[in-house]
Motif scaffolding. Structure first.
Motif, PDB file in Angstrom:
ATOM      1  N   GLY A  23      39.638   6.008  56.466  1.00 62.77           N
ATOM      2  CA  GLY A  23      38.488   5.373  57.100  1.00 62.77           C
ATOM      3  C   GLY A  23      37.530   4.806  56.078  1.00 62.77           C
ATOM      4  N   TYR A  24      37.326   5.536  54.987  1.00 60.88           N
ATOM      5  CA  TYR A  24      36.441   5.046  53.928  1.00 60.88           C
ATOM      6  C   TYR A  24      37.013   3.792  53.271  1.00 60.88           C
TER       7      TYR A  24
ATOM      8  N   LEU B 240      38.986   1.642  54.645  1.00 55.11           N
ATOM      9  CA  LEU B 240      38.837   0.548  55.598  1.00 55.11           C
ATOM     10  C   LEU B 240      37.402   0.041  55.639  1.00 55.11           C
ATOM     11  N   SER B 241      36.434   0.930  55.514  1.00 51.99           N
ATOM     12  CA  SER B 241      35.040   0.480  55.515  1.00 51.99           C
ATOM     13  C   SER B 241      34.733  -0.333  54.264  1.00 51.99           C
TER      14      SER B 241
ATOM     15  N   SER C  18      36.795  -2.310  52.883  1.00 49.01           N
ATOM     16  CA  SER C  18      37.458  -3.611  53.016  1.00 49.01           C
ATOM     17  C   SER C  18      36.701  -4.573  53.910  1.00 49.01           C
TER      18      SER C  18
ATOM     19  N   SER D 161      35.592  -3.808  57.165  1.00 51.86           N
ATOM     20  CA  SER D 161      35.655  -3.481  58.586  1.00 51.86           C
ATOM     21  C   SER D 161      34.312  -2.923  59.039  1.00 51.86           C
TER      22      SER D 161
ATOM     23  N   LYS E  11      35.043   0.312  63.745  1.00 51.35           N
ATOM     24  CA  LYS E  11      36.480   0.083  63.549  1.00 51.35           C
ATOM     25  C   LYS E  11      37.049   1.036  62.499  1.00 51.35           C
ATOM     26  N   ALA E  12      36.338   1.203  61.382  1.00 50.28           N
ATOM     27  CA  ALA E  12      36.808   2.109  60.331  1.00 50.28           C
ATOM     28  C   ALA E  12      36.841   3.548  60.840  1.00 50.28           C
ATOM     29  N   SER E  13      35.859   3.933  61.641  1.00 49.73           N
ATOM     30  CA  SER E  13      35.820   5.294  62.190  1.00 49.73           C
ATOM     31  C   SER E  13      36.969   5.531  63.159  1.00 49.73           C
TER      32      SER E  13
ATOM     33  N   TRP F 106      39.876   3.931  63.290  1.00 54.73           N
ATOM     34  CA  TRP F 106      41.131   3.986  62.527  1.00 54.73           C
ATOM     35  C   TRP F 106      41.239   5.306  61.764  1.00 54.73           C
TER      36      TRP F 106
END
Length: 125
Positions: free
Chosen positions: A88-89, A91-92, A94, A96, A100-102, A104
């Motif tokens: 999640g981190y 993705l955040s 990147s 997002s 959305k990151a949370s 995923w």
């Protein structure tokens, strides 16, 4: 006369840090690469990568050391939380959104917890 079998002693030390350090380095390189790609300075991305690598390595080491004390379900949940939070981190980083990151991260955590539980359930005596 029965043959005497011995259980090898668990070695603590440098070999116990190998996997957590490799996982930390992989995470740190990935985080720094994402951060650098999205416009951060070289120094900022490097610091982020080093801090991320250290945090992930220490958390993996602590989980590895404490896992014999945990029940199967708690151990699987701990692996799921660690993996889900890390993904999640990333993705955040990147770009997002937080939601959305949370989401995923929660999905990755659930999948990792389920797979870990299956492995622990089928491999333990």
């Amino acid at each position: 006369m029965q043959a005497q079998t011995t259980v090898p002693a668990r070695h603590h030390g440098r070999s116990e840090w190998r996997v957590p350090v490799w996982l930390g380095m992989l995470f740190g390189l990935w985080a720094a690469g994402i951060d650098r790609t999205h416009g951060a300075s070289e120094v900022g991305a490097t610091v982020l990568g080093l801090v991320g690598a250290a945090v992930v390595a220490v958390l993996c080491y602590v989980l590895h050391r404490e896992q014999p004390r945990l029940e199967r379900e708690a151990r699987a949940g701990a692996y799921g939380v660690l993996f889900g939070a890390a993904m999640g981190y990333l993705l955040s980083l990147s770009g997002s959104t937080l939601l959305k990151a949370s989401l995923w991260g929660l999905m990755f955590a659930g999948i990792m917890a389920a797979v870990s539980f299956y492995v622990f359930y089928t491999r333990e005596v």
